[in-house]
Design a protein around this motif. Structure first.
Motif, PDB file in Angstrom:
ATOM      1  N   SER A   1       0.834  -1.185   0.000  1.00  0.00           N
ATOM      2  CA  SER A   1       0.000   0.000   0.000  1.00  0.00           C
ATOM      3  C   SER A   1       0.880   1.249   0.000  1.00  0.00           C
ATOM      4  O   SER A   1       2.041   1.210   0.383  1.00  0.00           O
ATOM      5  N   ARG A   2       0.301   2.319  -0.397  1.00  0.00           N
ATOM      6  CA  ARG A   2       1.014   3.593  -0.506  1.00  0.00           C
ATOM      7  C   ARG A   2       1.370   4.127   0.879  1.00  0.00           C
ATOM      8  O   ARG A   2       0.534   4.133   1.781  1.00  0.00           O
ATOM      9  N   PRO A   3       2.601   4.611   1.085  1.00  0.00           N
ATOM     10  CA  PRO A   3       2.973   5.166   2.395  1.00  0.00           C
ATOM     11  C   PRO A   3       2.189   6.439   2.680  1.00  0.00           C
ATOM     12  O   PRO A   3       1.777   7.156   1.766  1.00  0.00           O
ATOM     13  N   ARG A   4       1.979   6.721   3.945  1.00  0.00           N
ATOM     14  CA  ARG A   4       1.266   7.934   4.342  1.00  0.00           C
ATOM     15  C   ARG A   4       2.185   9.151   4.353  1.00  0.00           C
ATOM     16  O   ARG A   4       1.725  10.277   4.275  1.00  0.00           O
ATOM     17  N   LEU A   5       3.485   8.906   4.482  1.00  0.00           N
ATOM     18  CA  LEU A   5       4.437   9.995   4.617  1.00  0.00           C
ATOM     19  C   LEU A   5       5.736   9.624   3.919  1.00  0.00           C
ATOM     20  O   LEU A   5       6.188   8.483   4.029  1.00  0.00           O
ATOM     21  N   SER A   6       6.327  10.578   3.223  1.00  0.00           N
ATOM     22  CA  SER A   6       7.660  10.395   2.641  1.00  0.00           C
ATOM     23  C   SER A   6       8.619  11.322   3.379  1.00  0.00           C
ATOM     24  O   SER A   6       8.417  12.533   3.417  1.00  0.00           O
ATOM     25  N   VAL A   7       9.642  10.735   3.974  1.00  0.00           N
ATOM     26  CA  VAL A   7      10.680  11.495   4.658  1.00  0.00           C
ATOM     27  C   VAL A   7      11.826  11.661   3.664  1.00  0.00           C
ATOM     28  O   VAL A   7      12.383  10.677   3.190  1.00  0.00           O
ATOM     29  N   VAL A   8      12.157  12.906   3.340  1.00  0.00           N
ATOM     30  CA  VAL A   8      13.187  13.208   2.346  1.00  0.00           C
ATOM     31  C   VAL A   8      14.382  13.823   3.068  1.00  0.00           C
ATOM     32  O   VAL A   8      14.242  14.824   3.777  1.00  0.00           O
ATOM     33  N   ILE A   9      15.548  13.214   2.875  1.00  0.00           N
ATOM     34  CA  ILE A   9      16.763  13.657   3.547  1.00  0.00           C
ATOM     35  C   ILE A   9      17.820  13.978   2.487  1.00  0.00           C
ATOM     36  O   ILE A   9      18.371  13.067   1.870  1.00  0.00           O
ATOM     37  N   PRO A  10      18.111  15.272   2.260  1.00  0.00           N
ATOM     38  CA  PRO A  10      19.195  15.610   1.335  1.00  0.00           C
ATOM     39  C   PRO A  10      20.530  15.374   2.032  1.00  0.00           C
ATOM     40  O   PRO A  10      20.685  15.703   3.211  1.00  0.00           O
ATOM     41  N   THR A  11      21.481  14.784   1.313  1.00  0.00           N
ATOM     42  CA  THR A  11      22.774  14.485   1.940  1.00  0.00           C
ATOM     43  C   THR A  11      23.945  14.881   1.052  1.00  0.00           C
ATOM     44  O   THR A  11      23.841  14.903  -0.175  1.00  0.00           O
ATOM     45  N   TRP A  12      25.034  15.152   1.705  1.00  0.00           N
ATOM     46  CA  TRP A  12      26.332  15.314   1.076  1.00  0.00           C
ATOM     47  C   TRP A  12      27.363  15.085   2.169  1.00  0.00           C
ATOM     48  O   TRP A  12      27.478  15.865   3.114  1.00  0.00           O
ATOM     49  N   ASN A  13      28.061  13.947   2.083  1.00  0.00           N
ATOM     50  CA  ASN A  13      29.073  13.560   3.064  1.00  0.00           C
ATOM     51  C   ASN A  13      28.530  13.575   4.493  1.00  0.00           C
ATOM     52  O   ASN A  13      29.024  14.290   5.358  1.00  0.00           O
ATOM     53  N   GLU A  14      27.504  12.780   4.740  1.00  0.00           N
ATOM     54  CA  GLU A  14      26.826  12.724   6.034  1.00  0.00           C
ATOM     55  C   GLU A  14      27.022  11.381   6.740  1.00  0.00           C
ATOM     56  O   GLU A  14      26.162  10.952   7.505  1.00  0.00           O
ATOM     57  N   GLU A  15      28.157  10.701   6.506  1.00  0.00           N
ATOM     58  CA  GLU A  15      28.350   9.385   7.112  1.00  0.00           C
ATOM     59  C   GLU A  15      28.369   9.435   8.637  1.00  0.00           C
ATOM     60  O   GLU A  15      28.084   8.437   9.281  1.00  0.00           O
ATOM     61  N   PHE A  33       5.511   4.886   6.442  1.00  0.00           N
ATOM     62  CA  PHE A  33       6.278   5.957   5.835  1.00  0.00           C
ATOM     63  C   PHE A  33       7.458   5.364   5.076  1.00  0.00           C
ATOM     64  O   PHE A  33       7.894   4.256   5.335  1.00  0.00           O
ATOM     65  N   GLU A  34       7.936   6.130   4.113  1.00  0.00           N
ATOM     66  CA  GLU A  34       9.129   5.754   3.368  1.00  0.00           C
ATOM     67  C   GLU A  34      10.200   6.802   3.635  1.00  0.00           C
ATOM     68  O   GLU A  34       9.889   7.949   3.940  1.00  0.00           O
ATOM     69  N   VAL A  35      11.444   6.385   3.523  1.00  0.00           N
ATOM     70  CA  VAL A  35      12.571   7.306   3.688  1.00  0.00           C
ATOM     71  C   VAL A  35      13.331   7.348   2.377  1.00  0.00           C
ATOM     72  O   VAL A  35      13.676   6.305   1.815  1.00  0.00           O
ATOM     73  N   ILE A  36      13.577   8.559   1.908  1.00  0.00           N
ATOM     74  CA  ILE A  36      14.310   8.768   0.665  1.00  0.00           C
ATOM     75  C   ILE A  36      15.524   9.639   0.972  1.00  0.00           C
ATOM     76  O   ILE A  36      15.377  10.773   1.423  1.00  0.00           O
TER      77      ILE A  36
END
Length: 118
Positions: A1-15, A33-36
């Protein structure tokens, strides 16, 4: 089923910071929810950490606006939550509904969480 929330995390060298945020999201107690992670060309292990964490990785040209736009375009949910990798969710079950939804089934309910910068 479709997630209710998409969590979007922009990254650049975030280890260093990304693993803590991903751990906080897993511990949140929420399910639908999904995490992108939208990577802007990291030269460290950021992408590897995201994949190992079981989240989707999208690549975009570096730049916050470009990365957020790419994450929004890749999202499957109607609700988007943009988080920086150095954010920590405070408390184990820190998400709270803006409007009470005791059954957890109302798709119109938005959530919020107290945050702090790590």
């Amino acid at each position: 089923s479709r997630p209710r929330l998409s969590v979007v995390i922009p990254t650049w060298n975030e280890e260093e910071t990304l693993p803590r945020l991903l751990r906080d999201l897993r511990r949140s107690g929420k399910r639908h929810f999904e995490v992108i992670v939208v990577d802007g060309g990291s030269t460290d292990r950021t992408v590897e950490i995201a994949r190992r964490g079981g989240v989707r990785v999208v690549h975009a040209e570096r730049g916050r606006g470009r990365q957020l736009r790419a994450g929004a375009a890749a999202a499957h949910a109607r609700w988007l939550w943009f988080l920086h990798a150095d954010v920590r969710l405070t408390g184990r079950r820190s998400w709270r509904p803006v409007v009470p939804d005791p059954e957890g089934t109302d798709p119109r309910v938005a959530w919020y969480s107290p945050l702090r910068i790590a």
